[in-house]
Design an enzyme around this catalytic site. Sequence first.
Site, PDB file in Angstrom:
ATOM      1  N   HIS A   1      47.533  43.080  42.618  1.00 53.44           N
ATOM      2  CA  HIS A   1      46.700  44.271  42.424  1.00 53.44           C
ATOM      3  C   HIS A   1      45.549  43.973  41.443  1.00 53.44           C
ATOM      4  O   HIS A   1      44.389  44.295  41.708  1.00 53.44           O
ATOM      5  CB  HIS A   1      47.576  45.419  41.907  1.00 53.44           C
ATOM      6  CG  HIS A   1      46.843  46.697  41.652  1.00 53.44           C
ATOM      7  ND1 HIS A   1      47.051  47.834  42.397  1.00 53.44           N
ATOM      8  CD2 HIS A   1      45.899  47.031  40.727  1.00 53.44           C
ATOM      9  CE1 HIS A   1      46.255  48.795  41.948  1.00 53.44           C
ATOM     10  NE2 HIS A   1      45.559  48.335  40.929  1.00 53.44           N
ATOM     11  N   GLU A   2      45.881  43.319  40.325  1.00 53.06           N
ATOM     12  CA  GLU A   2      44.850  43.035  39.316  1.00 53.06           C
ATOM     13  C   GLU A   2      43.862  41.999  39.826  1.00 53.06           C
ATOM     14  O   GLU A   2      42.659  42.091  39.576  1.00 53.06           O
ATOM     15  CB  GLU A   2      45.480  42.594  37.993  1.00 53.06           C
ATOM     16  CG  GLU A   2      46.369  43.639  37.330  1.00 53.06           C
ATOM     17  CD  GLU A   2      45.745  45.025  37.269  1.00 53.06           C
ATOM     18  OE1 GLU A   2      44.526  45.135  37.042  1.00 53.06           O
ATOM     19  OE2 GLU A   2      46.481  46.015  37.468  1.00 53.06           O
TER      20      GLU A   2
ATOM     21  N   HIS B   1      41.207  43.506  41.855  1.00 47.98           N
ATOM     22  CA  HIS B   1      40.143  44.139  41.064  1.00 47.98           C
ATOM     23  C   HIS B   1      39.034  43.143  40.721  1.00 47.98           C
ATOM     24  O   HIS B   1      37.859  43.506  40.673  1.00 47.98           O
ATOM     25  CB  HIS B   1      40.696  44.683  39.737  1.00 47.98           C
ATOM     26  CG  HIS B   1      41.275  46.059  39.844  1.00 47.98           C
ATOM     27  ND1 HIS B   1      40.547  47.142  40.250  1.00 47.98           N
ATOM     28  CD2 HIS B   1      42.518  46.537  39.566  1.00 47.98           C
ATOM     29  CE1 HIS B   1      41.305  48.228  40.221  1.00 47.98           C
ATOM     30  NE2 HIS B   1      42.518  47.885  39.822  1.00 47.98           N
TER      31      HIS B   1
HETATM   32 CO    CO Z   1      44.168  49.081  39.567  1.00 44.97          CO
END
Ligand code: CO
Length: 172
Positions: free
Chosen positions: A132-133, A136
């Site tokens: 998830h990170e 980003h």
């Molecule tokens: Co996030």
Amino acid sequence: MDLKVRVYGDPVLRQKAQTITDFDDDLKALADEMLRAMYLHDGTGLAAPQVGESVRLALVDLQDGEGPFPIINPEIVESASEKIKGEEGCLSFPDIYEDIERPRWIRVRYQDLEGNQSEKELRDFAARVVCHELDHLNGVLMIDHISYLKRKMLKKRLIELREKADQMASST
Ligand code: CO
């Protein structure tokens, strides 16, 4: 420095973040401030673009008792072809939680605040947090992983978030 968490609609969230080459005091100060912001908002991860800094740094708390740590210039060097679904939230999408498929395990290579390289094999929740990170840092957001139909269902809330992002931008 008082870091504001950027919400969906802020263009910085869609940029590909820059590779970090200077492992200096500014980087450590940014990591410290991000740690504070992450706990203030009760997150398990926070990427620098979420606080308006388009650089390849994220903090992750894998909830394994080791506490949060920074991952810098992370790269997934190997991952399971098997995917598992799990619920994800994101500080940039307040109050939105969606089931998202991620690899069951990954091997990630990253640098620490001194520039030293490490590798970790992570499974399940920990693999999910890092994926998830890392997304980003590439301008990819959790809504990019959900179906068209689900995105349509979220449309009204996403528009509200966008309006909030615009208001934040015009108030600074
Ligand atoms: Co996030």
